[in-house]
Design a protein around this motif. Structure first.
Motif, PDB file in Angstrom:
ATOM      1  N   ASP A 305      32.194  31.419  39.362  1.00  0.00           N
ATOM      2  CA  ASP A 305      33.392  32.163  38.978  1.00  0.00           C
ATOM      3  C   ASP A 305      34.546  31.970  39.953  1.00  0.00           C
ATOM      4  O   ASP A 305      35.698  32.244  39.597  1.00  0.00           O
ATOM      5  CB  ASP A 305      33.058  33.651  38.867  1.00  0.00           C
ATOM      6  CG  ASP A 305      32.118  33.950  37.707  1.00  0.00           C
ATOM      7  OD1 ASP A 305      32.229  33.272  36.681  1.00  0.00           O
ATOM      8  OD2 ASP A 305      31.273  34.853  37.846  1.00  0.00           O
ATOM      9  N   HIS A 309      38.425  31.939  38.924  1.00  0.00           N
ATOM     10  CA  HIS A 309      39.292  32.929  39.577  1.00  0.00           C
ATOM     11  C   HIS A 309      40.562  32.250  40.082  1.00  0.00           C
ATOM     12  O   HIS A 309      41.678  32.772  39.905  1.00  0.00           O
ATOM     13  CB  HIS A 309      38.544  33.599  40.719  1.00  0.00           C
ATOM     14  CG  HIS A 309      39.331  34.682  41.404  1.00  0.00           C
ATOM     15  ND1 HIS A 309      39.546  35.918  40.828  1.00  0.00           N
ATOM     16  CD2 HIS A 309      39.963  34.712  42.610  1.00  0.00           C
ATOM     17  CE1 HIS A 309      40.275  36.663  41.642  1.00  0.00           C
ATOM     18  NE2 HIS A 309      40.541  35.948  42.731  1.00  0.00           N
ATOM     19  N   ASP A 331      30.880  36.949  33.236  1.00  0.00           N
ATOM     20  CA  ASP A 331      31.989  37.745  32.721  1.00  0.00           C
ATOM     21  C   ASP A 331      33.135  37.851  33.723  1.00  0.00           C
ATOM     22  O   ASP A 331      34.298  37.980  33.333  1.00  0.00           O
ATOM     23  CB  ASP A 331      31.494  39.151  32.360  1.00  0.00           C
ATOM     24  CG  ASP A 331      30.530  39.137  31.180  1.00  0.00           C
ATOM     25  OD1 ASP A 331      30.645  38.219  30.342  1.00  0.00           O
ATOM     26  OD2 ASP A 331      29.665  40.025  31.108  1.00  0.00           O
ATOM     27  N   LYS A 332      32.824  37.787  35.007  1.00  0.00           N
ATOM     28  CA  LYS A 332      33.874  37.881  36.024  1.00  0.00           C
ATOM     29  C   LYS A 332      34.854  36.722  35.919  1.00  0.00           C
ATOM     30  O   LYS A 332      36.053  36.885  36.165  1.00  0.00           O
ATOM     31  CB  LYS A 332      33.249  37.936  37.406  1.00  0.00           C
ATOM     32  CG  LYS A 332      32.477  39.212  37.691  1.00  0.00           C
ATOM     33  CD  LYS A 332      31.936  39.223  39.117  1.00  0.00           C
ATOM     34  CE  LYS A 332      31.200  40.526  39.397  1.00  0.00           C
ATOM     35  NZ  LYS A 332      30.654  40.563  40.785  1.00  0.00           N
ATOM     36  N   GLU A 335      37.107  37.453  33.087  1.00  0.00           N
ATOM     37  CA  GLU A 335      37.999  38.552  33.476  1.00  0.00           C
ATOM     38  C   GLU A 335      39.195  38.012  34.254  1.00  0.00           C
ATOM     39  O   GLU A 335      40.343  38.430  34.035  1.00  0.00           O
ATOM     40  CB  GLU A 335      37.242  39.579  34.305  1.00  0.00           C
ATOM     41  CG  GLU A 335      38.104  40.761  34.747  1.00  0.00           C
ATOM     42  CD  GLU A 335      37.353  41.751  35.611  1.00  0.00           C
ATOM     43  OE1 GLU A 335      37.919  42.822  35.903  1.00  0.00           O
ATOM     44  OE2 GLU A 335      36.198  41.458  35.994  1.00  0.00           O
ATOM     45  N   GLY A 359      32.921  39.958  29.082  1.00  0.00           N
ATOM     46  CA  GLY A 359      33.926  38.927  29.308  1.00  0.00           C
ATOM     47  C   GLY A 359      34.876  38.779  28.124  1.00  0.00           C
ATOM     48  O   GLY A 359      36.096  38.634  28.295  1.00  0.00           O
TER      49      GLY A 359
END
Length: 588
Positions: A305, A309, A331-332, A335, A359
């Motif tokens: 992730d 990000h 899911d992060k 997000e 997510g």
């Protein structure tokens, strides 16, 4: 008056050329060019594109084309394709179709003989030389799987075609010298595809990057084992205008991708399938490629992730995201994308088993412009994900669900209520989706044109009756939906006059009655897909003729009963299948 040519006697060349210019499609131009030799001669210079299948003796063929079409800018040669002639040229007619190469066409046209071998040949260096000499204004050249061309032919072509902007060498075994020559001579080259060019090494690509430093905008590399990070470092150093990179390689590492990310600030499209690339490379993309609009990541096993990000923080213009078989994303990661990429339009999640409902909920809440969503093999995504999409993404037009076992009717109802502009819905093997969800689609999504419900065994006639209210429907696939019967198909036939494709492969019985929009063409499509059809009632359908009846008999090997008006059954059909035909009592 018969025998008098009033058009050609009055119209000057300039006016005829202007008429031809205003014809939008190729069939119309072809038809007009057949009016007379004068119109043919005036139309030929307007041809800018040639598409050629498998070829042999390319010198003869290309020279012939260059004499007839002097202003060609685009040439597409695909050795995977051949040309099928319904009636072979020559002195005799044959009953069967014949597949011939472009050489055969030239030989037949020149000699008027059918005694030409039908062996398919490959484009050679002689063909490339002929292309260069015959089409000096060439801007776009595609050589797809032309395995017999080499650097010698490519060098000659490059020297002749200085205006070349797009070069596709997919599957061609060219060497470094040829690619270097392109870099030296084709200073306007913008688009280069080197997929499956196994003969290339870093030497050739580095030379091209130096030569086309100011012009190169798009580069595709796949399965080139001898092209390494060295090439991408050269691209990053010299090609500051690069906008698209498609890279599929087991031999690339972070170093090459980092060089492109840091050296090509205009990068808009990035497609990566590189098992040795990690979060470090994606973090560089997020921090340096602020114009990125499309990102596709395939089969990544070494990033998490953290990479997404960085993309979410830096790539605010991202519109299109594909995540396929990226096992360590969760899911992060979605997000972060939802939080930073508010302009997201297209999202595909394929086989990312750690991405779940949460997510997609983030996407639904934060990406209101989403128009296309594809969820494939996402076992952890449930109804709440699409509930949120239905609430927040009113502009959604396309939804694809494959093997999403936790998505059911409530989710589809939410999509139907919230996304009324939906045009395409494809669902395959989602066994919790049944009539309730599809009925909601039929009641709310009146712009639906493309519906596929393959192997959704809870969907039946009730659903299709509702879909029959979608008069704009053009494509329908309900193969594997065992509960669908006559009522559903009849509702579609009556309510969807624009339907051009129907697949009901597992259907065994069908009744068509008073269906005025159904013709022989529709019957042909229907029976080709219904290999299990055993019973067909086809009465009071004025658009169906004896030809359609014959098609049903000849195409359906399992047919046991056919009910039809007697006058629609020819003598030949009677002889062939009289035992299975039942006649309507009243002749129409």
């Amino acid at each position: 008056m018969r025998g008098h040519d009033r058009i050609n006697a009055c119209l000057p060349d300039e006016l005829i050329v202007e008429i031809l210019r205003r014809l939008g499609d190729k069939p119309s131009r072809d038809a007009c060019s057949l009016v007379c030799k004068r119109w043919l001669a005036l139309e030929r210079p307007r041809r800018t594109t040639l598409r050629v299948g498998a070829t042999g003796s390319p010198d003869v063929f290309i020279n012939l084309l260059s004499r007839r079409f002097s202003n060609v800018r685009h040439v597409h040669i695909d050795e995977r394709l051949s040309i099928s002639l319904p009636v072979p040229l020559g002195r005799k007619r044959r009953s069967s179709h014949t597949t011939v190469s472009s050489l055969n066409l030239c030989g037949l046209e020149k000699n008027g003989s059918e005694d030409v071998g039908l062996e398919t040949y490959s484009l050679s260096d002689g063909g490339l030389i002929a292309i260069g000499q015959g089409f000096p204004k060439l801007e776009k050249l595609s050589l797809i799987w032309c395995s017999n061309v080499s650097s010698a032919g490519l060098i000659s072509l490059a020297q002749q075609c200085g205006f070349l902007k797009c070069l596709d060498l997919q599957g061609c075994y060219v060497g470094d010298q040829g690619l270097a020559a392109v870099g030296q001579s084709c200073k306007q080259l913008e688009d280069l595809n080197l997929r499956f060019c196994e003969g290339l090494t870093d030497i050739g690509l580095v030379e091209l990057a130096i030569g086309c430093a100011k012009s190169l905008k798009s580069l595709g590399i796949a399965a080139c084992a001898k092209i390494t990070d060295v090439s991408l470092e050269a691209v990053g150093l010299h090609c500051k205008s690069l906008e698209m990179l498609s890279l599929d390689s087991e031999f690339m590492h972070n170093k090459g991708v980092l060089a492109v990310a840091q050296g090509c600030p205009s990068l808009r499209i990035l497609k990566l399938q590189c098992i040795n690339v990690t979060d470090e490379a994606l973090q560089a993309v997020g921090s340096s490629c602020l114009s990125l609009e499309l990102l596709a990541l395939y089969s990544f096993q070494r990033f998490t992730d953290k990479g997404l990000h960085a993309i979410g923080i830096g790539c605010k213009k991202l519109k299109d995201l594909t995540l396929s078989d990226c096992y360590f994303l969760s899911d992060k990661g979605l997000e972060a994308i939802a939080a930073g990429c508010k302009e997201l339009i297209h999202l595909e999640v394929n086989g990312c088993h750690n991405i779940g409902t949460l997510g997609l909920e983030f996407i639904g809440k934060s990406c209101p412009r989403l128009t296309e969503l594809a969820l494939l093999y996402c076992q952890r995504i449930g109804d709440n994900a699409l509930l949120e999409i239905g609430r927040g993404c009113e502009f959604l037009q396309s939804l694809e669900l494959v093997d999403c076992s936790n998505i059911g009717d409530e989710a589809i109802c939410s999509i139907a209520r919230g996304c009324r502009n939906l045009k395409k819905l494809h669902i395959r093997r989602c066994y919790e989706i049944g009539n309730k969800g599809i009925v909601a689609i039929g009641e709310n999504c009146k712009s639906l044109t493309d519906l596929s419900l393959r192997f959704c065994d809870r969907v039946g006639d009730e659903a299709l009756v509702a879909i029959g209210e979608c008069s704009s429907l053009q494509y329908l696939n309900v193969s594997g939906c065992h509960q669908i019967g006559d009522a559903g198909i009849i509702a579609i036939a009556r309510g969807c006059p624009q339907l051009t494709f129907l697949d009901v492969s597992v259907l065994q019985d069908i009744v068509l009655s008073h269906c005025r929009q159904i013709t022989d063409v529709g019957i042909s499509h229907l029976v080709r897909s219904c290999s299990l059809l055993e019973s067909c009632h086809m009465v009071y359908c004025p658009g169906v003729t004896s030809s359609g009846v014959a098609t049903v008999v000849s195409t359906c090997p399992n047919i046991k009963k056919l009910l039809v008006e007697k006058w629609k059954v020819s003598q030949r059909t009677t002889r062939r299948a009289g035992s299975i035909i039942s006649y309507l009592c009243v002749d129409l």
